[in-house]
Design a protein around this motif. Structure first.
Motif, PDB file in Angstrom:
ATOM      1  N   PRO A   1       8.735 -20.284 -18.231  1.00 59.74           N
ATOM      2  CA  PRO A   1       7.259 -19.831 -17.417  1.00 59.74           C
ATOM      3  C   PRO A   1       7.354 -18.481 -17.629  1.00 59.74           C
ATOM      4  O   PRO A   1       8.269 -18.286 -17.305  1.00 59.74           O
ATOM      5  N   THR A   2       6.307 -17.460 -17.192  1.00 55.68           N
ATOM      6  CA  THR A   2       6.684 -16.332 -16.693  1.00 55.68           C
ATOM      7  C   THR A   2       5.378 -15.856 -15.616  1.00 55.68           C
ATOM      8  O   THR A   2       4.882 -16.368 -15.451  1.00 55.68           O
ATOM      9  N   VAL A   3       6.382 -14.464 -14.527  1.00 61.18           N
ATOM     10  CA  VAL A   3       5.824 -13.611 -14.185  1.00 61.18           C
ATOM     11  C   VAL A   3       5.804 -12.276 -14.327  1.00 61.18           C
ATOM     12  O   VAL A   3       6.523 -11.706 -14.849  1.00 61.18           O
ATOM     13  N   GLY A   4       4.381 -11.858 -14.406  1.00 47.90           N
ATOM     14  CA  GLY A   4       4.169 -10.247 -14.739  1.00 47.90           C
ATOM     15  C   GLY A   4       3.447  -9.659 -13.934  1.00 47.90           C
ATOM     16  O   GLY A   4       3.086 -10.350 -13.623  1.00 47.90           O
ATOM     17  N   ILE A   5       4.297  -8.598 -13.742  1.00 48.14           N
ATOM     18  CA  ILE A   5       3.150  -7.095 -12.931  1.00 48.14           C
ATOM     19  C   ILE A   5       2.135  -7.059 -14.045  1.00 48.14           C
ATOM     20  O   ILE A   5       2.119  -6.116 -14.687  1.00 48.14           O
ATOM     21  N   VAL A   6       1.052  -7.193 -13.881  1.00 47.77           N
ATOM     22  CA  VAL A   6       0.031  -6.207 -14.488  1.00 47.77           C
ATOM     23  C   VAL A   6      -0.516  -5.955 -13.640  1.00 47.77           C
ATOM     24  O   VAL A   6      -1.611  -6.257 -12.904  1.00 47.77           O
ATOM     25  N   ASP A   7      -1.149  -4.415 -15.053  1.00 48.40           N
ATOM     26  CA  ASP A   7      -1.956  -3.502 -14.219  1.00 48.40           C
ATOM     27  C   ASP A   7      -2.960  -3.564 -15.204  1.00 48.40           C
ATOM     28  O   ASP A   7      -3.774  -4.775 -15.574  1.00 48.40           O
ATOM     29  N   THR A   8      -3.615  -2.637 -14.531  1.00 50.12           N
ATOM     30  CA  THR A   8      -5.556  -2.707 -14.818  1.00 50.12           C
ATOM     31  C   THR A   8      -5.741  -2.529 -16.527  1.00 50.12           C
ATOM     32  O   THR A   8      -6.903  -2.663 -17.080  1.00 50.12           O
ATOM     33  N   ASN A   9      -4.965  -2.305 -16.947  1.00 52.78           N
ATOM     34  CA  ASN A   9      -5.024  -2.312 -18.276  1.00 52.78           C
ATOM     35  C   ASN A   9      -4.264  -3.081 -19.115  1.00 52.78           C
ATOM     36  O   ASN A   9      -4.267  -2.638 -20.527  1.00 52.78           O
ATOM     37  N   CYS A  10      -3.851  -4.645 -18.330  1.00 49.14           N
ATOM     38  CA  CYS A  10      -3.069  -5.422 -19.397  1.00 49.14           C
ATOM     39  C   CYS A  10      -3.788  -6.504 -19.135  1.00 49.14           C
ATOM     40  O   CYS A  10      -4.872  -6.716 -18.444  1.00 49.14           O
TER      41      CYS A  10
ATOM     42  N   PHE B   1       0.854  -0.941  -0.044  1.00 46.37           N
ATOM     43  CA  PHE B   1      -0.093   0.102   0.244  1.00 46.37           C
ATOM     44  C   PHE B   1       0.431   0.935   0.066  1.00 46.37           C
ATOM     45  O   PHE B   1       0.450   2.460  -0.480  1.00 46.37           O
ATOM     46  N   ASP B   2       1.673   0.956   0.631  1.00 45.41           N
ATOM     47  CA  ASP B   2       2.810   2.508   0.948  1.00 45.41           C
ATOM     48  C   ASP B   2       3.737   3.365  -0.274  1.00 45.41           C
ATOM     49  O   ASP B   2       4.002   3.734  -0.403  1.00 45.41           O
ATOM     50  N   ALA B   3       3.265   1.841  -1.263  1.00 42.34           N
ATOM     51  CA  ALA B   3       4.225   1.933  -2.548  1.00 42.34           C
ATOM     52  C   ALA B   3       3.277   2.233  -3.567  1.00 42.34           C
ATOM     53  O   ALA B   3       3.856   1.975  -4.981  1.00 42.34           O
ATOM     54  N   ARG B   4       1.889   2.410  -2.790  1.00 46.29           N
ATOM     55  CA  ARG B   4       0.957   2.526  -3.807  1.00 46.29           C
ATOM     56  C   ARG B   4       0.652   1.302  -5.301  1.00 46.29           C
ATOM     57  O   ARG B   4       0.312   1.418  -6.745  1.00 46.29           O
ATOM     58  N   VAL B   5       0.573   0.368  -5.056  1.00 50.08           N
ATOM     59  CA  VAL B   5       0.280  -1.083  -5.504  1.00 50.08           C
ATOM     60  C   VAL B   5      -0.776  -1.268  -6.109  1.00 50.08           C
ATOM     61  O   VAL B   5      -1.249  -1.658  -7.472  1.00 50.08           O
ATOM     62  N   HIS B   6      -1.571  -0.550  -5.010  1.00 49.66           N
ATOM     63  CA  HIS B   6      -3.559  -0.569  -5.822  1.00 49.66           C
ATOM     64  C   HIS B   6      -3.302   0.328  -6.531  1.00 49.66           C
ATOM     65  O   HIS B   6      -4.776   0.081  -6.747  1.00 49.66           O
ATOM     66  N   LEU B   7      -3.019   1.148  -7.209  1.00 52.61           N
ATOM     67  CA  LEU B   7      -3.284   2.476  -7.897  1.00 52.61           C
ATOM     68  C   LEU B   7      -3.339   2.033  -9.132  1.00 52.61           C
ATOM     69  O   LEU B   7      -2.329   1.132  -9.313  1.00 52.61           O
ATOM     70  N   GLY B   8      -4.360   1.792 -10.048  1.00 55.39           N
ATOM     71  CA  GLY B   8      -4.809   1.245 -10.832  1.00 55.39           C
ATOM     72  C   GLY B   8      -5.355   2.480 -11.903  1.00 55.39           C
ATOM     73  O   GLY B   8      -4.938   3.908 -11.885  1.00 55.39           O
ATOM     74  N   HIS B   9      -5.364   2.137 -13.896  1.00 53.80           N
ATOM     75  CA  HIS B   9      -5.377   2.993 -14.297  1.00 53.80           C
ATOM     76  C   HIS B   9      -7.394   2.956 -14.219  1.00 53.80           C
ATOM     77  O   HIS B   9      -7.909   2.955 -13.557  1.00 53.80           O
ATOM     78  N   LYS B  10      -7.715   4.567 -15.085  1.00 53.51           N
ATOM     79  CA  LYS B  10      -8.817   4.844 -15.305  1.00 53.51           C
ATOM     80  C   LYS B  10      -9.566   3.168 -15.677  1.00 53.51           C
ATOM     81  O   LYS B  10      -9.379   2.335 -16.305  1.00 53.51           O
ATOM     82  N   LYS B  11     -10.860   4.347 -15.334  1.00 53.11           N
ATOM     83  CA  LYS B  11     -11.779   3.419 -15.558  1.00 53.11           C
ATOM     84  C   LYS B  11     -12.052   2.784 -16.940  1.00 53.11           C
ATOM     85  O   LYS B  11     -11.885   1.921 -17.528  1.00 53.11           O
TER      86      LYS B  11
ATOM     87  N   HIS C   1      -8.827  -3.283 -18.837  1.00 53.53           N
ATOM     88  CA  HIS C   1      -9.274  -5.173 -18.871  1.00 53.53           C
ATOM     89  C   HIS C   1     -10.555  -5.735 -18.924  1.00 53.53           C
ATOM     90  O   HIS C   1     -10.284  -6.061 -17.503  1.00 53.53           O
ATOM     91  N   ARG C   2     -10.407  -6.638 -19.534  1.00 52.07           N
ATOM     92  CA  ARG C   2     -11.883  -7.315 -19.626  1.00 52.07           C
ATOM     93  C   ARG C   2     -11.318  -8.526 -17.877  1.00 52.07           C
ATOM     94  O   ARG C   2     -12.277  -8.537 -16.920  1.00 52.07           O
ATOM     95  N   PHE C   3      -9.955  -8.740 -18.330  1.00 55.87           N
ATOM     96  CA  PHE C   3      -9.945 -10.091 -17.583  1.00 55.87           C
ATOM     97  C   PHE C   3      -9.140  -9.490 -16.701  1.00 55.87           C
ATOM     98  O   PHE C   3      -8.942 -10.252 -15.912  1.00 55.87           O
ATOM     99  N   MET C   4      -9.199  -8.577 -16.261  1.00 60.25           N
ATOM    100  CA  MET C   4      -8.556  -7.634 -14.318  1.00 60.25           C
ATOM    101  C   MET C   4      -9.870  -7.620 -14.047  1.00 60.25           C
ATOM    102  O   MET C   4      -9.560  -6.913 -13.007  1.00 60.25           O
ATOM    103  N   GLU C   5     -10.633  -7.599 -14.371  1.00 65.78           N
ATOM    104  CA  GLU C   5     -12.377  -7.153 -13.322  1.00 65.78           C
ATOM    105  C   GLU C   5     -11.929  -8.101 -12.218  1.00 65.78           C
ATOM    106  O   GLU C   5     -12.211  -7.543 -10.765  1.00 65.78           O
ATOM    107  N   PRO C   6     -11.410  -9.340 -12.261  1.00 66.26           N
ATOM    108  CA  PRO C   6     -11.632 -10.137 -11.629  1.00 66.26           C
ATOM    109  C   PRO C   6     -10.512  -9.406  -9.722  1.00 66.26           C
ATOM    110  O   PRO C   6     -10.838  -9.881  -8.937  1.00 66.26           O
TER     111      PRO C   6
END
Lengths: 290, 372
Positions: free
Chosen positions: A216-225, A83-93, A97-102
């Protein structure tokens, strides 16, 4: 040939005692196996020392798999640090991306907020996996196409002794590697995406190519990914410098920790084997091993 | 579809099982869905099973040419070259210790005279480093891990260079911020950069032993220019000088020789001129009646053709000094027309000493065949 993959599990089941999973997942390595790979001619008598080495190797590789959190990843971070590193902040509505809704907790003033409870779980899984790959001496490749963090990620790669690709991704790098690099090249065993999108907001080609090459891949996915095709997605913010710095620190620490652990295990088991060969009771070393 | 496969499947399972039992106890052949390659054991009939061949396992014949010039091969070539050099020196009757590359070239040209027009097709004997192109050694160790952290980008040297320069820029920016906070910022002087130029793309490619595109080169130069705008320390200056080449200074002005005086007190000046394979040396005397001698013979007899004599007269005509100077010339090589042209050029060069600078400039501009 559709049945052939089905045959392989049968084979595996039948010969499990003889099969050894090598250091890194899945990829047959001619390098570690070359000294003992029999190619032509008759079978040489198996040496005693080779058998002992194999047993040692077995133990070193199987020991971490018996624990759920062998490398103690849980202590590296908490929800508060995320939370302190602002990891929870996504992009605008609108960018969602549809698959990020969960993975989205909710929206606040049209900005998506990522569910950090899920992020914690995903991040623990991903870091644990990275640690295991690093423990087994796998090649880790950091990928990103965000020019703001190029230097940071390359420095991270130098720091933990792994590899980085934060530049223009040439087409056949993974799929046409023997032609581009030379025969006998070894591909990465894990790819970590700090940014899944490239500069035109499309999914990085390497995600698809890694899936093609069974990497195998590890990835940081934002709300638009798009989190598809990424083995261990980590829903989180990939745009703030603070969050990327935190992720760099976390990945760096896990990899270094895993490598140190590997050295420690090798040392301990070699000590143990020396003690058993000298026929003294290995009491002290056993206590240390757990 | 399953039925016709099953007997085949059974045989596959059985002999693979046998094979894995029979002696791979100490070996580590791993069965994996994606990667298999059976090597035929001598004496046993095994099917070569290639499931889905991973490209990392397949031997690509097309790229095997890359391993032509191994380090051992080049070493052997160098040894052979050195031995051959000594043999050649012995053959030519010269000292093997002090036999240089020019001597080798002369010896080869003598022993193997070739009339081929293409110089590169003629027999050569040079050090293997000059003949075999520089190759990259294998980039990874025994365990397969590449040595360089940017190996997977494809252009590791170039990108590591960019990485280093950018790191330098960041450090300098931090440093200059500190200085600016204390008001100690000094101005940069640009004098070090005059008379030198940045590396061109070919030179950079040679330096990095990697192929680059024009954009890559442009980006690199832009990054270096950005580095220059910051206050650099001595280490950065040295680093930048590695990427600069001095431009050879071209002297545009012609050196005008002063007049010389012979034993009679007559002022004269000399000039040289070349045309095709003809070379001429000329001495022009200040006072005279327009008498010209070529190789000791009067020019009327030496050049029967009027056109050649006109060529000789031209420089004097241009400066309106037609009957005023005497001339002695020596000329060799070429044909009659070439010799006339050579003498003409030599005369023009000699006359520069008699004439003002403006007129020299006028000669140069007005009539370029005078080629001063």
């Amino acid at each position: 040939m559709a049945l052939v993959p089905a045959l392989v599990p049968l084979l595996r089941a039948g010969t499990l005692s003889k099969l050894h999973w090598l250091d890194f997942l899945g990829k047959a390595s001619p390098w570690t196996s070359q000294p003992s790979l029999r190619m032509y001619g008759s079978v040489p008598a198996p040496g005693i020392f080779q058998q002992e080495d194999d047993n040692l190797q077995d133990k070193i590789l199987s020991e971490p798999l018996k624990h759920s959190d062998f490398f103690n990843i849980r202590e590296l971070f908490s929800l508060q640090t995320l939370f302190d590193a602002r990891v929870h902040l996504g992009h605008k509505k609108g960018c969602r991306h549809r698959f990020m809704e969960p993975y989205i907790f909710g929206t606040r003033l049209e900005q998506d907020i990522i569910d950090l409870d899920q992020t914690v779980k995903h991040l623990q899984l991903a870091l644990n996996f990275t640690a295991h790959v690093a423990y087994r001496k796998g090649i880790i490749l950091f990928v990103s196409r965000n020019r703001q963090f190029t230097h940071l990620i390359e420095k991270l790669a130098v720091d933990c002794g792994e590899y980085a690709h934060v530049r223009y991704f040439k087409g056949g790098l993974l799929t046409n590697a023997p032609v581009q690099f030379g025969p006998g090249v070894r591909l990465p065993d894990l790819m970590i995406f700090f940014h899944t999108l490239n500069n035109v907001f499309e999914t990085h080609v390497a995600v698809r190519d890694a899936a093609k090459m069974n990497i195998p891949t590890v990835g940081i996915v934002d709300t638009n990914c798009n989190p598809c095709l990424i083995s261990y997605p980590i829903p989180g913010n990939d745009d703030s410098p603070d969050s990327i710095k935190l992720f760099c620190q976390l990945f760096g620490m896990t990899i270094k920790r895993a490598k140190a652990k590997r050295k420690q295990m090798e040392f301990l088991y070699s000590l143990q084997s020396k003690q058993t060969s000298q026929e003294t009771p290995p009491s002290s070393s056993q206590a240390q091993l757990s | 579809m399953a039925a016709p496969w099953s007997p085949f499947a059974a045989t596959v399972t059985s002999f693979l099982f046998i094979r894995s039992r029979s002696g791979l106890a100490q070996s580590r052949v791993v069965w994996k869905a994606a990667v298999t390659k059976q090597r035929t054991v001598a004496g046993t009939q095994l099917l070569r099973l290639l499931h889905s061949t991973s490209p990392t396992q397949k031997k690509n014949v097309a790229t095997s040419g890359r391993n032509e010039y191994t380090v051992a091969f080049i070493k052997k070539q160098i040894e052979e070259f050195n031995i051959g050099k000594r043999h050649l020196a012995n053959m030519m009757g010269e000292d093997p210790e002090t036999f240089s590359q020019e001597d080798i070239d002369r010896a080869i040209a003598y022993l193997f005279p070739s009339g081929l027009f293409e110089k590169r097709a003629r027999p050569i004997m040079k050090h293997p480093d000059d003949i075999f192109p520089k190759q990259r050694a294998i980039q990874w160790g025994e365990d397969g891990r590449p040595f360089h952290f940017l190996f997977y980008t494809g252009k590791q040297s170039y990108y590591s260079l960019m990485h280093d320069v950018y790191g330098m820029i960041l450090n300098l920016e931090k440093h200059s911020d500190l200085l600016r906070a204390k008001d100690l910022l000094s101005q940069k002087n640009k004098e070090d950069l005059i008379g030198s130029r940045w590396l061109i793309k070919e030179e950079l490619e040679e330096m990095l032993v990697e192929k680059l595109s024009d954009q890559d080169h442009m980006r690199f130069i832009q990054l270096l220019e950005r580095l220059l705008t910051l206050p650099c320390g001595s280490t950065e200056e040295e680093y930048i000088q590695k990427f600069r080449r001095t431009i050879p200074v071209q002297s545009k002005k012609k050196l005008i020789e002063p007049l010389q005086y012979d034993e009679h007190g007559m002022a004269f000046s000399s000039g040289e001129g070349k045309r095709k394979t003809a070379k001429a040396n000329v001495m022009v005397y200040e006072h005279g009646s327009g008498r010209i001698k070529v190789n000791g013979i009067d020019y009327l007899l030496y050049f029967p053709v009027t056109q050649d004599r006109e060529q000789l007269m031209f420089p004097f005509h241009f400066l309106d000094r037609l009957g005023k100077h005497d001339m002695d010339c020596t000329v060799s090589g070429g044909g009659r027309s070439a010799q006339a042209g050579a003498i003409r050029l030599a005369t023009a060069n000699a006359l520069c000493s008699f004439v003002t600078e403006n007129e020299v400039e006028w000669m140069r501009q007005e009539y370029s065949p005078l080629s001063i």
